[in-house]
Design a protein around this motif. Structure first.
Motif, mmCIF file in Angstrom:
data_model
loop_
_atom_site.group_PDB
_atom_site.id
_atom_site.type_symbol
_atom_site.label_atom_id
_atom_site.label_comp_id
_atom_site.label_asym_id
_atom_site.label_seq_id
_atom_site.Cartn_x
_atom_site.Cartn_y
_atom_site.Cartn_z
ATOM 1 N N LEU A 1 0.836 -1.192 0.000
ATOM 2 C CA LEU A 1 0.000 0.000 0.000
ATOM 3 C C LEU A 1 0.875 1.248 0.000
ATOM 4 N N SER A 2 0.361 2.291 -0.634
ATOM 5 C CA SER A 2 1.046 3.578 -0.651
ATOM 6 C C SER A 2 0.107 4.661 -0.141
ATOM 7 N N CYS A 3 0.690 5.658 0.470
ATOM 8 C CA CYS A 3 -0.064 6.817 0.947
ATOM 9 C C CYS A 3 0.692 8.052 0.492
ATOM 10 N N ALA A 4 0.122 8.743 -0.475
ATOM 11 C CA ALA A 4 0.760 9.928 -1.033
ATOM 12 C C ALA A 4 0.179 11.179 -0.392
ATOM 13 N N ALA A 5 1.061 12.033 0.109
ATOM 14 C CA ALA A 5 0.631 13.281 0.734
ATOM 15 C C ALA A 5 0.803 14.439 -0.238
ATOM 16 N N SER A 6 -0.115 15.384 -0.182
ATOM 17 C CA SER A 6 -0.045 16.554 -1.069
ATOM 18 C C SER A 6 0.929 17.593 -0.533
ATOM 19 N N GLY A 7 1.456 17.353 0.675
ATOM 20 C CA GLY A 7 2.431 18.251 1.263
ATOM 21 C C GLY A 7 3.436 17.462 2.073
ATOM 22 N N SER A 8 4.163 18.131 2.894
ATOM 23 C CA SER A 8 5.257 17.519 3.639
ATOM 24 C C SER A 8 4.770 16.598 4.757
ATOM 25 N N ILE A 9 5.222 15.332 4.711
ATOM 26 C CA ILE A 9 4.884 14.426 5.808
ATOM 27 C C ILE A 9 5.809 14.659 7.003
ATOM 28 N N VAL A 10 6.952 15.286 6.772
ATOM 29 C CA VAL A 10 7.816 15.645 7.909
ATOM 30 C C VAL A 10 7.092 16.658 8.792
ATOM 31 N N SER A 11 6.334 17.562 8.158
ATOM 32 C CA SER A 11 5.593 18.557 8.932
ATOM 33 C C SER A 11 4.469 17.914 9.737
ATOM 34 N N ILE A 12 3.973 16.766 9.257
ATOM 35 C CA ILE A 12 2.929 16.049 10.005
ATOM 36 C C ILE A 12 3.549 15.343 11.206
ATOM 37 N N GLY A 13 4.709 14.724 10.998
ATOM 38 C CA GLY A 13 5.380 14.018 12.083
ATOM 39 C C GLY A 13 5.283 12.519 11.922
ATOM 40 N N ASP A 14 5.006 11.833 13.025
ATOM 41 C CA ASP A 14 4.857 10.380 12.952
ATOM 42 C C ASP A 14 3.640 10.044 12.101
ATOM 43 N N MET A 15 3.752 8.954 11.314
ATOM 44 C CA MET A 15 2.668 8.531 10.447
ATOM 45 C C MET A 15 2.234 7.114 10.819
ATOM 46 N N GLY A 16 0.982 6.807 10.514
ATOM 47 C CA GLY A 16 0.482 5.479 10.853
ATOM 48 C C GLY A 16 -0.446 4.933 9.786
ATOM 49 N N TRP A 17 -0.587 3.622 9.801
ATOM 50 C CA TRP A 17 -1.616 2.939 9.019
ATOM 51 C C TRP A 17 -2.666 2.397 9.990
ATOM 52 N N TYR A 18 -3.889 2.459 9.543
ATOM 53 C CA TYR A 18 -5.031 1.998 10.327
ATOM 54 C C TYR A 18 -5.916 1.163 9.407
ATOM 55 N N ARG A 19 -6.805 0.373 9.988
ATOM 56 C CA ARG A 19 -7.722 -0.399 9.153
ATOM 57 C C ARG A 19 -9.064 -0.557 9.846
ATOM 58 N N GLN A 20 -10.085 -0.754 9.020
ATOM 59 C CA GLN A 20 -11.434 -0.982 9.544
ATOM 60 C C GLN A 20 -12.066 -2.133 8.782
ATOM 61 N N ALA A 21 -12.322 -3.198 9.504
ATOM 62 C CA ALA A 21 -12.984 -4.362 8.923
ATOM 63 C C ALA A 21 -14.499 -4.181 9.024
ATOM 64 N N PRO A 22 -15.253 -4.871 8.175
ATOM 65 C CA PRO A 22 -16.713 -4.746 8.208
ATOM 66 C C PRO A 22 -17.282 -5.042 9.603
ATOM 67 N N GLY A 23 -18.102 -4.124 10.095
ATOM 68 C CA GLY A 23 -18.742 -4.325 11.384
ATOM 69 C C GLY A 23 -17.851 -4.111 12.590
#
Length: 115
Positions: A20-42
């Motif tokens: 998976l890829s997550c492209a940011a329209s701006g600086s991710i350094v300015s955001i700081g720590d990054m994470g992946w999350y998920r939501q399963a049905p229900g």
């Protein structure tokens, strides 16, 4: 305002891999720590993995040893390499800051693992 767009999901068989890829329209350094999350049905959305600006990582117990999070600060992109996929990994996957910030939630990318 920075926007995050996830991609790379799809249908894969048990034991398969996806990146998976997550492209940011701006600086991710300015955001700081990054994470992946998920939501399963229900189910409620859950945290999957975290990567600091410097590249240190943490994982949920359910994915540790199978998933790898990384980031390319120059490309403003965060990745999630998913190996040995299981049907219970089926979910919509999202990237966000860590901890998550409401305005950064995007559409996510669907991952479906067939048995």
């Amino acid at each position: 305002q920075v926007q995050l767009v996830e991609s790379g999901g799809g249908l894969v068989q048990f034991g398969g891999s996806l990146r998976l890829s997550c492209a940011a329209s701006g600086s991710i350094v300015s955001i700081g720590d990054m994470g992946w999350y998920r939501q399963a049905p229900g189910k409620q959305r859950e945290w999957v993995a975290r990567v600091t600006v410097g590249g240190s990582t943490n994982y949920a117990i359910s994915v540790k040893g199978r998933f790898t999070i990384s980031r390319d600060n120059a490309k403003n992109t965060v990745y999630l390499q998913m190996n040995s996929l299981k049907p219970e990994d089926t979910a919509v996957y999202y990237c966000n800051a860590f901890p998550a910030i409401f305005r950064f939630w995007g559409q996510g990318t669907q991952v479906t693992v067939s048995s």
